[in-house]
Design a protein around this motif. Structure first.
Motif, short mmCIF file in Angstrom:
data_model
loop_
_atom_site.label_atom_id
_atom_site.label_comp_id
_atom_site.label_asym_id
_atom_site.label_seq_id
_atom_site.Cartn_x
_atom_site.Cartn_y
_atom_site.Cartn_z
N THR A 140 0.87 -1.17 0.00
CA THR A 140 0.00 0.00 0.00
C THR A 140 0.90 1.22 0.00
N GLY A 182 0.86 4.97 0.76
CA GLY A 182 0.00 5.89 1.51
C GLY A 182 -0.22 7.22 0.83
N SER A 209 2.12 10.36 -0.94
CA SER A 209 3.52 9.92 -1.03
C SER A 209 4.08 10.10 -2.43
N SER A 223 5.02 -1.65 2.36
CA SER A 223 4.05 -0.56 2.35
C SER A 223 4.71 0.75 2.79
N PRO A 239 4.15 4.58 4.39
CA PRO A 239 3.23 5.42 5.16
C PRO A 239 2.80 6.66 4.37
N ALA A 240 1.69 7.23 4.75
CA ALA A 240 1.21 8.46 4.11
C ALA A 240 2.27 9.55 4.20
N SER A 257 5.06 10.15 2.60
CA SER A 257 6.45 9.71 2.63
C SER A 257 7.05 9.83 1.24
#
Length: 176
Positions: A139, A141, A144, A155, A157-158, A160
Motif C-alpha cells: 500500500t 500511503g 507519497s 508498504s 506510510p502516508a 512519505s
C-alpha cells in the motif's frame, strides 16, 4: 501488508480472461476504437478525468480500479491477478510496473504455474516516478512520492518519499 494467496496461473478460466484483456490492450494501444470505452470495458472501474498516454499492458484488467483525475504515462505494466486500487489525483510515470503476483520460488511448483499474490493499493495524491516497480501486497500511503526507478517491496506510510537504487561508479580495468 496483505496476506499472500496461492493460485494456479494455468487455470483455463484465467487463461481465457488474460486473452480477453490482451485483446482489449491491443485495441487501446493500436487506436482500434474509442479509448475511453475500451478502458471502461477493460478495467473494473474508471473515475472521471482519467488519462493514459501511449501503450499499456495489464493481465486481467477487471481487477484494476481507477479513481478520479488519474494520469498514467506510457508503457505501464499492471499485473492484476489481485486488485490494484488506484486512488484519486494519482500520477504514474512512464514504464511503471505494478505487480500483484509472484511465481513460486520452488522450481517444481513454478513449472506447475504455481503463483501467489496480494492486492496493491495506491492511495490518493500519490506520484510514482518513471520506471518504479510496486510489488505485491504493498500500500502506498496518501500523498507519497515514489522516486524514479524505486522498487517498493514494503508498504509506504502516508506523506512519505521513497527513493532508491542509486547507481554506483566503479573504475574499469582494461579487462572490463
Amino acid at each position: 501488508m496483505s496476506e499472500f494467496i496461492n493460485f494456479n496461473a494455468a487455470e483455463p478460466d484465467l487463461v481465457v480472461q488474460r486473452r480477453a484483456a490482451r485483446d482489449l490492450c491491443y485495441s487501446i494501444n493500436t487506436g482500434l476504437g474509442d479509448r475511453g470505452s475500451l478502458f471502461q470495458s477493460l478495467f473494473g472501474s474508471v473515475g472521471e478525468g482519467f488519462e493514459q498516454w501511449g501503450n499499456i499492458f495489464c493481465e486481467f484488467g477487471r481487477n484494476i480500479n481507477i479513481g478520479n483525475q488519474v494520469f498514467i504515462n506510457a508503457n505501464g505494466v499492471f499485473l492484476d491477478a489481485f486488485e490494484i486500487n488506484i486512488g484519486s489525483h494519482v500520477f504514474i510515470g512512464p514504464n511503471v510496473g505494478i505487480y500483484t503476483s509472484n511465481h513460486d520460488k520452488d522450481l517444481v511448483r513454478r513449472r506447475e504455474y504455481a503463483e501467489s499474490g496480494a492486492p496493491v493499493a495506491i492511495e490518493d495524491d500519490v506520484w510514482i516516478g518513471g520506471g518504479a516497480i510496486i510489488l505485491p501486497g504493498v500500500t502506498v500511503g496518501k500523498g507519497s512520492i515514489i522516486g524514479a526507478g524505486a522498487v517498493v517491496a514494503r508498504s509506504v506510510p502516508a506523506y512519505s518519499k521513497v527513493l532508491g537504487i542509486r547507481a554506483q561508479v566503479f573504475p574499469l580495468t582494461m579487462e572490463g
